[in-house]
Design an enzyme around this catalytic site. Structure first.
Site, PDB file in Angstrom:
ATOM      1  N   SER A   1       0.815  -1.215   0.000  1.00 49.66           N
ATOM      2  CA  SER A   1       0.000   0.000   0.000  1.00 49.66           C
ATOM      3  C   SER A   1       0.844   1.257   0.000  1.00 49.66           C
ATOM      4  CB  SER A   1      -0.914   0.018   1.231  1.00 49.66           C
ATOM      5  OG  SER A   1      -0.137   0.014   2.423  1.00 49.66           O
TER       6      SER A   1
ATOM      7  N   HIS B   1      -2.719  -3.483  -5.646  1.00 50.73           N
ATOM      8  CA  HIS B   1      -3.138  -3.012  -4.326  1.00 50.73           C
ATOM      9  C   HIS B   1      -4.652  -3.052  -4.154  1.00 50.73           C
ATOM     10  CE1 HIS B   1      -3.610   0.473  -1.295  1.00 50.73           C
ATOM     11  NE2 HIS B   1      -3.504  -0.671  -0.657  1.00 50.73           N
TER      12      HIS B   1
ATOM     13  N   GLU C   1      -5.737  -1.056  -7.400  1.00 50.10           N
ATOM     14  CA  GLU C   1      -4.736  -0.237  -8.076  1.00 50.10           C
ATOM     15  C   GLU C   1      -3.674  -1.154  -8.685  1.00 50.10           C
ATOM     16  OE1 GLU C   1      -4.667   3.805  -5.398  1.00 50.10           O
ATOM     17  OE2 GLU C   1      -3.526   2.089  -4.656  1.00 50.10           O
TER      18      GLU C   1
ATOM     19  N   ASN D   1      -4.362   6.380  -1.479  1.00 54.55           N
ATOM     20  CA  ASN D   1      -3.715   6.891  -0.269  1.00 54.55           C
ATOM     21  C   ASN D   1      -3.119   8.269  -0.482  1.00 54.55           C
ATOM     22  OD1 ASN D   1      -4.298   4.867   1.591  1.00 54.55           O
ATOM     23  ND2 ASN D   1      -2.593   3.591   0.909  1.00 54.55           N
TER      24      ASN D   1
END
Length: 520
Positions: free
Chosen positions: A135, A156, A168, A206
C-alpha cells in the site's frame, strides 16, 4: 525466462480465468480477501503463510465465509462447493511452482518483500506474474533485485477486499505493459474495477486521501472546532459518509498515521502532506480508535459515544441584519434571510444595531472585517460555498471580537427553519471550504504529476474512499475558480505553502475548463 512478454500469465480461452492457478503469500485479512475473490473467479488458489498454522486457519475461515453466504442466500450451495474445491493450502513456497500468478500480502517491509520475491522468481514458471499488495512501498524498489522485473507489478486491494471493488495496478519503472494488462483483465474477472497508477508514494487512493484527515487535524490544532463538530460539518454540509475523525477511529491510528508520515517523507517533506502532532501523540498513547475502545471518541460495544449537540440559543429580540456586498452567493443569502423572517437592512453600511454578515471564500472573518471596515464585535461569517438548499447544516464563524449576543442571534436566526447550525471560531475557509479545496488541489496535482488519468483518479477515490463524488467532480461542482479563490486567500491568511494551487487547477480554473479536461 519469457522471450514473448505478450503471453505473460495469459490463457487463450477467455471462458476461463486469466490466471488458472494463483498463489497467495500472507493469509491475514488482505490475503484471505484476495483468495476469496480469486477462487470465486474460477482460479485454483493456493494459500501459503510462513507462520505455522496460519494458512490452515485462513482456509477454514474462507470455508466458513462461503457457508455464511449460502445461509444468507448470497450464493448457491453448488457455487460454495465449487469455490471450496478450488482452495488449497501450500506448505512451502515450492508448492507454488505451478502458479501463473503469485500475490504477496505480507508485512509492509521492503527488505522482507524483496527477499520473498527473489525466492519466488526462482520457483514459479517463466511466464508467471508476480504481484505485491503493498500500500505504500515503491514497486520499483521491491523489484530492483529481480532478474525479470518486467513481470512484476503492484496489485493493491483495499480492506475488506470482497466489498471494496477497486484495485490499483502499479507499474514499476521496468514493469511490462502486458503484465499490467493481464492484471487488469483478471481484476475485472474478480468483479473489481482496475485503475492504473504510476509508482509514486501512496499511488492513487492513499495519495488522494491526504487532504481529508490532515486538513481536519489542522483545523482542530488551530482551536477552531472540536472533533465532533468537524465530523458533523463534513457529513451534513459537504456530504461525506463519515467525518474524518470517525474514519480515523474506524481504520485505526496505527494504520492511518504511519501512512501520513510515509507519504510526507517520501515526497521530501512536501507541505501539502504534512502530518499532525495530534495523531502522533494519540498513537503513542494507544488511543487508536474503535479497536482499542478509545480514539477521537470513546467506543462502547463498537459504537462511538458522540457528545450531544447543544440546542440553538433562545433570543428574545432579534437585531436587524446587514449583508456585505462582497458576500459569496449574496442573492441566495438574502433570499434565505428573507425566508427566515429576518429584518434586512439595505443601506451601504450597517446601522449600529445590526448583525453584520459576511460570506468570504478562503479569508477569515477578522480579515474581512478589517478590509471592509466593519465593526468586528457585530460581524459573523457564514459559509456559502455550497448551495444552502443542498446541505443539511449551516456553518457560522465568529472572530475574536464577536459579541456573544451577536453570535447567539446569528445562531438562533439560521436555526429558525429547523436546519442544524454549527458555530466555529475564526478560520480561513471555515471547515468545508478548506477541506474541499485541499482535496481538490491534491487531486489536481496527482493529475499534473501524471500519476494516473483523471478518469482513474475519480474511479479510485469514489470506490476506495467513499467520497460523495470524485475530487475533480467536486471541484467542478463548486467551481474551479471558487476553489482557486479559497486556496489563494487561505495562503494569504496563513502564509503556508500547503495551500498553493496546483498548476492543473490554476490553469483550468483561469480559462474555465473542467478539471477532468486532458490536453490533446
Amino acid at each position: 525466462m519469457p522471450s514473448h512478454p505478450s503471453t505473460i500469465g495469459l490463457h487463450p480461452t477467455m471462458h476461463t480465468t486469466i490466471f488458472k492457478t494463483v498463489g497467495i503469500v500472507g493469509t491475514g485479512a488482505m490475503g484471505r480477501g484476495i483468495a476469496q475473490i480469486a477462487a470465486q473467479a474460477g482460479s485454483i488458489v493456493k494459500l501459503m503463510d510462513a507462520q505455522a498454522g496460519a494458512a490452515e486457519k485462513a482456509h477454514q475461515a474462507l470455508f466458513s465465509q462461503w457457508d455464511k453466504l449460502v445461509e444468507k442466500e448470497r450464493i448457491s450451495p453448488d457455487a460454495a462447493h465449487a469455490h471450496k474445491a478450488r482452495l488449497r493450502v501450500a506448505g512451502t513456497l515450492a508448492d507454488l511452482s505451478d502458479c501463473d500468478l503469485v500475490i504477496e500480502a505480507i508485512v509492509e517491509r521492503l527488505d522482507i518483500k524483496k527477499a520473498l520475491f527473489a525466492q519466488l522468481e526462482a520457483i514459479v514458471p517463466a511466464q508467471a506474474v508476480l504481484a505485491s499488495n503493498t500500500s505504500s512501498l515503491s514497486v520499483t524498489a521491491i523489484a530492483a533485485a529481480l532478474k525479470h522485473p518486467e513481470r512484476f507489478a503492484g496489485y493493491h486491494f483495499f480492506n475488506p477486499v470482497p466489498l471494496m471493488k477497486v484495485v490499483e495496478i502499479i507499474a514499476g519503472l521496468k514493469t511490462g505493459a502486458d503484465t499490467c494488462h493481464g492484471l487488469s483483465q483478471y481484476a475485472r474477472q474478480m468483479g473489481h474495477t482496475p485503475v492504473q497508477a504510476q509508482d509514486t508514494p501512496g499511488f492513487i487512493v492513499n495519495h488522494a486521501g491526504r487532504g481529508y484527515g490532515t486538513e481536519a487535524l489542522r483545523i482542530v490544532s488551530e482551536g477552531i472546532a472540536d472533533f465532533a463538530t468537524i465530523d458533523r460539518i463534513l457529513r451534513d454540509q459537504a456530504g461525506f459518509k463519515l467525518g474524518p475523525f470517525e474514519l480515523m477511529d474506524l481504520t485505526g491510528l496505527d494504520v492511518s498515521h504511519p501512512v501520513m508520515e510515509s507519504i510526507y517523507h517520501q515526497y521530501y517533506e512536501e507541505d501539502r502532506y504534512r502530518p499532525s502532532v495530534i495523531t502522533a501523540q494519540r498513537l503513542a498513547g494507544g488511543l487508536l480508535g474503535r479497536k482499542t475502545g478509545e480514539g477521537f471518541y470513546r467506543h462502547e460495544g463498537g459504537v462511538a459515544q458522540v457528545p450531544a449537540e447543544a440546542p440553538p440559543p433562545v433570543v428574545a429580540e432579534m437585531p436587524p441584519v446587514w449583508v456585505s456586498p462582497r458576500a459569496a452567493r449574496r442573492s441566495e443569502l438574502l433570499q434565505l434571510l428573507k425566508n427566515l423572517g429576518a429584518h434586512i437592512e439595505t443601506g451601504q453600511s450597517p446601522s449600529p444595531q445590526a448583525l453584520t454578515l459576511v460570506a468570504p471564500l478562503g479569508f477569515d472573518i477578522t480579515t474581512v472585517a478589517v478590509v471592509e471596515r466593519l465593526d468586528p464585535a457585530r460581524t459573523v461569517g457564514i459559509d456559502m460555498l455550497i448551495d444552502d438548499a443542498t446541505t443539511k447544516r449551516r456553518v457560522l464563524a465568529t472572530n475574536p471580537a464577536t459579541r456573544s449576543d451577536m453570535r447567539d442571534a446569528a445562531h438562533a436566526l439560521f436555526a429558525r427553519d429547523g436546519k442544524a447550525v454549527s458555530v466555529i471560531r475564526d478560520s480561513g475557509g471555515f471547515v468545508t471550504q478548506r477541506v474541499v479545496a485541499t482535496i481538490v488541489n491534491i487531486a489536481s496535482d496527482i493529475c499534473q504529476q501524471g500519476v494516473c488519468s483523471p478518469k482513474d483518479l475519480e474511479t479510485a477515490v469514489t470506490l476506495g474512499l467513499g467520497y460523495p463524488m470524485g475530487p475533480l467532480a467536486m471541484g467542478d461542482r463548486y467551481g474551479p475558480t471558487n476553489v482557486l479563490e479559497v486556496l489563494f486567500n487561505m495562503q494569504t491568511v496563513y502564509g503556508d505553502q500547503r495551500y498553493r494551487p496546483s498548476p492543473w487547477l490554476r490553469r483550468r480554473g483561469a480559462i474555465g475548463l473542467s478539471l477532468m479536461h486532458e490536453e490533446s
